[in-house]
Motif scaffolding. Sequence first.
Motif, PDB file in Angstrom:
ATOM      1  N   MET A 201      40.090  22.935  32.940  1.00  0.00           N
ATOM      2  CA  MET A 201      41.022  24.036  32.810  1.00  0.00           C
ATOM      3  C   MET A 201      40.132  25.211  33.394  1.00  0.00           C
ATOM      4  O   MET A 201      39.063  25.404  33.290  1.00  0.00           O
ATOM      5  CB  MET A 201      41.504  24.508  31.293  1.00  0.00           C
ATOM      6  N   LEU A 202      40.743  26.237  34.317  1.00  0.00           N
ATOM      7  CA  LEU A 202      39.934  27.355  34.799  1.00  0.00           C
ATOM      8  C   LEU A 202      39.842  28.547  33.856  1.00  0.00           C
ATOM      9  O   LEU A 202      40.713  28.621  32.911  1.00  0.00           O
ATOM     10  CB  LEU A 202      40.648  27.763  36.005  1.00  0.00           C
ATOM     11  N   LYS A 203      38.777  29.179  33.677  1.00  0.00           N
ATOM     12  CA  LYS A 203      38.485  30.110  32.724  1.00  0.00           C
ATOM     13  C   LYS A 203      39.209  31.521  33.260  1.00  0.00           C
ATOM     14  O   LYS A 203      39.200  31.830  34.625  1.00  0.00           O
ATOM     15  CB  LYS A 203      36.931  30.369  32.894  1.00  0.00           C
ATOM     16  N   ILE A 204      39.910  32.183  32.506  1.00  0.00           N
ATOM     17  CA  ILE A 204      40.779  33.386  32.782  1.00  0.00           C
ATOM     18  C   ILE A 204      39.984  34.386  31.765  1.00  0.00           C
ATOM     19  O   ILE A 204      39.415  35.349  32.658  1.00  0.00           O
ATOM     20  CB  ILE A 204      42.227  33.172  32.315  1.00  0.00           C
ATOM     21  N   GLY A 205      40.011  34.647  30.594  1.00  0.00           N
ATOM     22  CA  GLY A 205      39.133  35.413  29.933  1.00  0.00           C
ATOM     23  C   GLY A 205      39.939  36.703  29.808  1.00  0.00           C
ATOM     24  O   GLY A 205      40.489  37.044  30.887  1.00  0.00           O
ATOM     25  N   SER A 206      39.833  37.332  28.850  1.00  0.00           N
ATOM     26  CA  SER A 206      40.742  38.820  28.687  1.00  0.00           C
ATOM     27  C   SER A 206      39.554  40.063  28.798  1.00  0.00           C
ATOM     28  O   SER A 206      40.230  41.001  28.633  1.00  0.00           O
ATOM     29  CB  SER A 206      41.328  38.785  27.129  1.00  0.00           C
TER      30      SER A 206
ATOM     31  N   GLU B 185      47.378  34.212  28.160  1.00  0.00           N
ATOM     32  CA  GLU B 185      47.915  32.880  27.433  1.00  0.00           C
ATOM     33  C   GLU B 185      48.153  31.548  28.534  1.00  0.00           C
ATOM     34  O   GLU B 185      48.212  30.575  27.844  1.00  0.00           O
ATOM     35  CB  GLU B 185      49.360  33.199  26.601  1.00  0.00           C
ATOM     36  N   VAL B 186      48.241  31.878  29.732  1.00  0.00           N
ATOM     37  CA  VAL B 186      48.437  30.864  30.710  1.00  0.00           C
ATOM     38  C   VAL B 186      47.402  30.018  30.999  1.00  0.00           C
ATOM     39  O   VAL B 186      46.133  30.519  30.981  1.00  0.00           O
ATOM     40  CB  VAL B 186      48.860  31.524  32.035  1.00  0.00           C
ATOM     41  N   THR B 187      47.633  28.736  30.989  1.00  0.00           N
ATOM     42  CA  THR B 187      46.727  27.680  31.250  1.00  0.00           C
ATOM     43  C   THR B 187      46.733  27.394  32.803  1.00  0.00           C
ATOM     44  O   THR B 187      47.811  26.547  33.090  1.00  0.00           O
ATOM     45  CB  THR B 187      46.718  26.512  30.457  1.00  0.00           C
ATOM     46  N   LEU B 188      45.695  27.402  33.697  1.00  0.00           N
ATOM     47  CA  LEU B 188      45.793  26.990  35.134  1.00  0.00           C
ATOM     48  C   LEU B 188      44.651  25.786  35.104  1.00  0.00           C
ATOM     49  O   LEU B 188      43.564  26.075  34.854  1.00  0.00           O
ATOM     50  CB  LEU B 188      45.939  28.033  35.878  1.00  0.00           C
ATOM     51  N   ASP B 189      45.075  24.633  35.822  1.00  0.00           N
ATOM     52  CA  ASP B 189      43.820  23.815  36.166  1.00  0.00           C
ATOM     53  C   ASP B 189      43.844  24.035  37.765  1.00  0.00           C
ATOM     54  O   ASP B 189      44.371  24.752  38.406  1.00  0.00           O
ATOM     55  CB  ASP B 189      44.080  22.428  35.701  1.00  0.00           C
TER      56      ASP B 189
END
Length: 298
Positions: free
Chosen positions: A1-6, A277-281
């Motif tokens: 999973m790619l890191k998004i972070g807030s 909240e989205v999970t992207l790979d």
Amino acid sequence: MLKIGSTRSLGELGTVGALAFGHWRFVGHDLQTATLLMETALDAGMNLIDTADVYGLDWGGTAFGQAEEQLGEVLAANPAMRDRIILATKGGITPPVPYDSSAAYLQQAVEDSLRRLQTDRVDLYQIHRHDLYSHPAEVAGTLDGLVDSGKVRALGVSNHTPAQVEALTEHLRHPLITVQPEYSVANLVAQRDGTLDQAMRKGLVPLAWSPLRGGAVVTGEGIRTELSVALDSLADREGTDRASIALAFVLAHPSGPVAIIGSQNPERLSSATSAFEVTLDRQDVYTLVQASEGQALP
Ligand code: NAP
């Protein structure tokens, strides 16, 4: 999973939300509406506020400086708000010239921005567009002087090529901390022209402008059908909407961008945080890149 972070670190300026509130369209509101928009953005964690002296000439505004003036009125009416925000503005676009980054011009531009914003300091001052006829040593000297004077706390640039950033940083004593390119799933230029690569090499935080391509990503107007289809497919899977997938795409780049969103709709500002909240790979983002460009990568 790619890191998004807030959140993102802006060094000495502290921590900012990974979503910022952009003020290009922040014109023509009454004080109550303008204050509600600012409060909504802050409640959603958007403490980086991105404006510019030239904002006000579009979106129903009629004059240079109107967006800064509107924000200044909100800050004057809500004094505690000033310390809750990281205030970013820009100068150097001078319609109809169109650009001026001479020392005399920028020094006066900062004074004018401070007056309109009703504050004594700009947290992040950005050269809005590169002036082809100012030597980078002169621009750097002016920017260093503005930091030394305390009127500006940190420096950034917008719409600069990597070579223009190199030329400027060669002469600066104070560091650049941000670059501001257009970047979205419908405009991948910054991924390919060295802007985001340079940001990673130099530790600059990219502030991505028009992360929804000015709303086109949501409406589908002017973007490839296959991109809209790919966004809808991921939105279905994640139980969200196109905007959240598109914002998550911007945030997932390894350079750790901040996405500067421009909505003037309180509900949309609040719901933008669903991007976190989205999970992207890796497959997801490459599917979007290839749909955006309309061709498979080699
Ligand atoms: P954007 O977030 O890509 O687009 C915002 C537009 O999309 C608004 O008109 C908004 O309308 C519309 N929109 C439609 N559906 C939406 C949805 N579901 N969620 C959110 N918005 C939706 O960004 P932008 O306004 O073009 O630019 C953002 C900021 O980037 C500017 O405010 C400015 O700070 C910065 N910027 C910098 C430069 C530069 O040269 N450095 C240039 C352009 C922009 P509603 O208001 O009706 O929601």
